[in-house]
Motif scaffolding. Sequence first.
Motif, short mmCIF file in Angstrom:
data_model
loop_
_atom_site.label_atom_id
_atom_site.label_comp_id
_atom_site.label_asym_id
_atom_site.label_seq_id
_atom_site.Cartn_x
_atom_site.Cartn_y
_atom_site.Cartn_z
N LEU A 29 5.85 17.05 12.59
CA LEU A 29 6.44 17.56 11.35
C LEU A 29 7.95 17.33 11.34
CD1 LEU A 29 4.46 20.90 10.92
CD2 LEU A 29 4.14 18.75 9.69
N HIS A 30 8.59 17.45 12.50
CA HIS A 30 10.02 17.15 12.59
C HIS A 30 10.28 15.68 12.28
CE1 HIS A 30 14.17 17.65 13.96
NE2 HIS A 30 14.02 16.52 14.61
N SER A 31 9.40 14.80 12.79
CA SER A 31 9.53 13.37 12.50
C SER A 31 9.30 13.10 11.02
CB SER A 31 8.54 12.58 13.35
OG SER A 31 8.54 11.21 13.02
N LEU A 32 8.40 13.89 10.41
CA LEU A 32 8.11 13.71 8.99
C LEU A 32 9.34 13.97 8.13
CD1 LEU A 32 5.87 13.16 6.92
CD2 LEU A 32 5.36 15.60 6.94
N LEU A 33 10.21 14.86 8.60
CA LEU A 33 11.43 15.14 7.85
C LEU A 33 12.46 14.02 8.01
CD1 LEU A 33 11.87 18.94 8.68
CD2 LEU A 33 10.93 17.91 6.61
N GLY A 34 12.27 13.16 9.01
CA GLY A 34 13.19 12.05 9.22
C GLY A 34 12.69 10.79 8.54
N ILE A 35 12.25 9.83 9.35
CA ILE A 35 11.79 8.56 8.77
C ILE A 35 10.50 8.75 8.00
CG2 ILE A 35 10.40 7.80 10.74
CD1 ILE A 35 11.62 4.99 10.27
N GLY A 36 9.75 9.82 8.29
CA GLY A 36 8.52 10.07 7.55
C GLY A 36 8.77 10.27 6.07
N LEU A 86 7.19 -4.58 -4.26
CA LEU A 86 7.04 -4.64 -2.81
C LEU A 86 8.34 -5.04 -2.11
CD1 LEU A 86 3.45 -6.16 -2.51
CD2 LEU A 86 4.18 -3.87 -1.85
N PRO A 87 8.90 -6.23 -2.39
CA PRO A 87 10.17 -6.57 -1.71
C PRO A 87 11.33 -5.69 -2.15
CG PRO A 87 9.65 -8.22 -3.37
CD PRO A 87 8.46 -7.33 -3.27
N LEU A 88 11.28 -5.21 -3.40
CA LEU A 88 12.40 -4.43 -3.93
C LEU A 88 12.60 -3.14 -3.16
CD1 LEU A 88 14.53 -4.32 -6.18
CD2 LEU A 88 12.83 -3.10 -7.59
N PHE A 89 11.50 -2.47 -2.80
CA PHE A 89 11.63 -1.17 -2.14
C PHE A 89 11.37 -1.22 -0.64
CE2 PHE A 89 10.90 0.01 -6.58
CZ PHE A 89 11.99 0.86 -6.76
N CYS A 90 10.82 -2.33 -0.15
CA CYS A 90 10.65 -2.46 1.30
C CYS A 90 11.97 -2.82 1.98
CB CYS A 90 9.60 -3.51 1.62
SG CYS A 90 7.90 -2.94 1.33
N THR A 91 12.86 -3.49 1.26
CA THR A 91 14.13 -3.90 1.86
C THR A 91 14.96 -2.70 2.33
OG1 THR A 91 14.17 -5.93 0.55
CG2 THR A 91 16.26 -5.19 1.50
N PRO A 92 15.16 -1.65 1.51
CA PRO A 92 15.91 -0.50 2.01
C PRO A 92 15.27 0.16 3.23
CG PRO A 92 15.72 -0.40 -0.38
CD PRO A 92 14.81 -1.49 0.08
N LEU A 93 13.93 0.19 3.25
CA LEU A 93 13.25 0.78 4.40
C LEU A 93 13.45 -0.08 5.64
CD1 LEU A 93 11.55 3.14 5.31
CD2 LEU A 93 9.50 1.86 4.67
N LEU A 94 13.50 -1.41 5.44
CA LEU A 94 13.77 -2.31 6.57
C LEU A 94 15.17 -2.06 7.13
CD1 LEU A 94 12.71 -4.68 8.25
CD2 LEU A 94 13.73 -6.23 6.57
N LEU A 95 16.14 -1.83 6.25
CA LEU A 95 17.49 -1.50 6.72
C LEU A 95 17.52 -0.16 7.45
CD1 LEU A 95 19.55 -2.61 3.57
CD2 LEU A 95 19.24 -3.85 5.72
N ALA A 96 16.72 0.80 6.95
CA ALA A 96 16.64 2.09 7.64
C ALA A 96 16.04 1.92 9.03
CB ALA A 96 15.79 3.07 6.83
N GLN A 97 15.06 1.01 9.16
CA GLN A 97 14.49 0.73 10.48
C GLN A 97 15.55 0.20 11.43
OE1 GLN A 97 10.10 -0.91 9.25
NE2 GLN A 97 10.90 -1.45 11.24
N ALA A 98 16.44 -0.66 10.92
CA ALA A 98 17.49 -1.19 11.78
C ALA A 98 18.37 -0.06 12.30
CB ALA A 98 18.32 -2.22 11.01
N SER A 99 18.63 0.94 11.45
CA SER A 99 19.44 2.08 11.90
C SER A 99 18.72 2.87 12.97
CB SER A 99 19.77 2.98 10.70
OG SER A 99 20.52 2.28 9.73
N PHE A 100 17.41 3.07 12.79
CA PHE A 100 16.64 3.79 13.80
C PHE A 100 16.61 3.00 15.11
CE2 PHE A 100 15.09 6.49 10.41
CZ PHE A 100 14.80 7.68 11.06
N ARG A 101 16.54 1.68 15.01
CA ARG A 101 16.51 0.86 16.22
C ARG A 101 17.84 0.97 16.97
NH1 ARG A 101 14.40 -3.13 14.00
NH2 ARG A 101 12.27 -2.68 14.62
#
Length: 433
Positions: A196-203, A225-240
């Motif tokens: 649930l804590h993870s759900l509040l983050g990237i979830g 699909l590409p329009l809204f997946c791109t911001p999530l891809l950038l968020a993944q880079a931050s998590f990485r």
Amino acid sequence: MSWARAVLQADVILVRAVHTAAALLLLAAAGALVLDGPADPWVALAFAAVIAVGERVRVTLPGDREQAPIGTAVALAYAMLGPLRGLPTSHGVLQVVAVTGAGTLAGLIPPLRGLADQARLDAAARRLLTVGFAATLFQPLYNSGALDRVPLAGPAYGVFLTGVAALASLCDATLAAVLHRARTGLRFAAALEDELHSLLGIGSAIVATGMLISLLAGEVGLWALPLFCTPLLLAQASFRRAADVRATTGQTIETLARATEVAGYTPPGHARRVADTACALGRELGLGTRDLALLEYAALMHDIGQLSLVEPVPDGATALLPQAEQQRIARLGSEVIRRTGVPRQVSQQVARLADPCRRPDGSYDRSLPLAARIIRVANAHDDLLAAARGRGLADQAGRLEALEVLRLERGRLYDPRVVEALARVGHRARDPD
């Protein structure tokens, strides 16, 4: 059969049940797709392709848990997909499962080791069941026209999608907690709290992206699909990058922990043994992943204050020192840790680890962190075991003697709950069957 053995077998059965349910659901969906043919095949192929790409660009979350945010968000969007560029869609629940399964397997197969990775198989099973649940909530209502007969236009439609996404997220968190508990032995309540804590983050980013794709696809089609997946891809880079920082912090702490061993203040491997015992006790007492990580850091660095001593303590056994000297070493270690940049909770835990459970007036000290109480027991246990081995006692006799010494001081120096948790952990280690 012992209780511990029965619990272990129940966990194995539970994991297999989740995997079997996901496999049977996927087989049923694939069979239905072969018999009836896909609805809107190019749309299905586009979603499956993006899910496969998302599976390939995974991110590691705290607790060494891998997740594919893009794949999960797109699968959720397909489960809640209504109109596409103003035209109604006609895919149903089983096609959603089939497309999600095909995309997930396509992302797992290269490299083949992905199919043998238990964590990835758990994640794939969770996704199939969660997406199937979301599709069951949405697709029958949409395809039957029930949503058209209810005033769910505009904001109300968005609220409905939010409700479906929220229920699907809770389903996923529950499945993740069940699998995490079965794999690690962590208590279910602590595992669920972690999820649930993870759900509040990237979830939350995953759920929001899935909802936006399903909503905006009605206006812009597959460009959503590409329009809204791109911001999530950038968020993944931050998590990485955050994961890289955590890894660097862990390496720094491991190096500092070995400083006392290299300098001859503590026996080789003492810090790691104390950390392993402390983490086992933390899991037994229901600590979550984040608290366990902080506990491990503090346990590894609990003896760093010994570097301030002119003469090393014999065998580094601080548990055998006078109370005041133990507290002084703990305070000095806390000051060193505070300057290293590790989370401040670590220095606070080390500062209090030599404090007794009861104040001089006999009242229980409720301000004493649980992590400090755990480390104190783990450290004393290792010191007492080393002393017993020095007198020639066998390991089993030494463990019984150490536990007896700790029990004699429980309630005064040592937390009774932690001492009894140590007894349970030791019993399971001695009697796995």
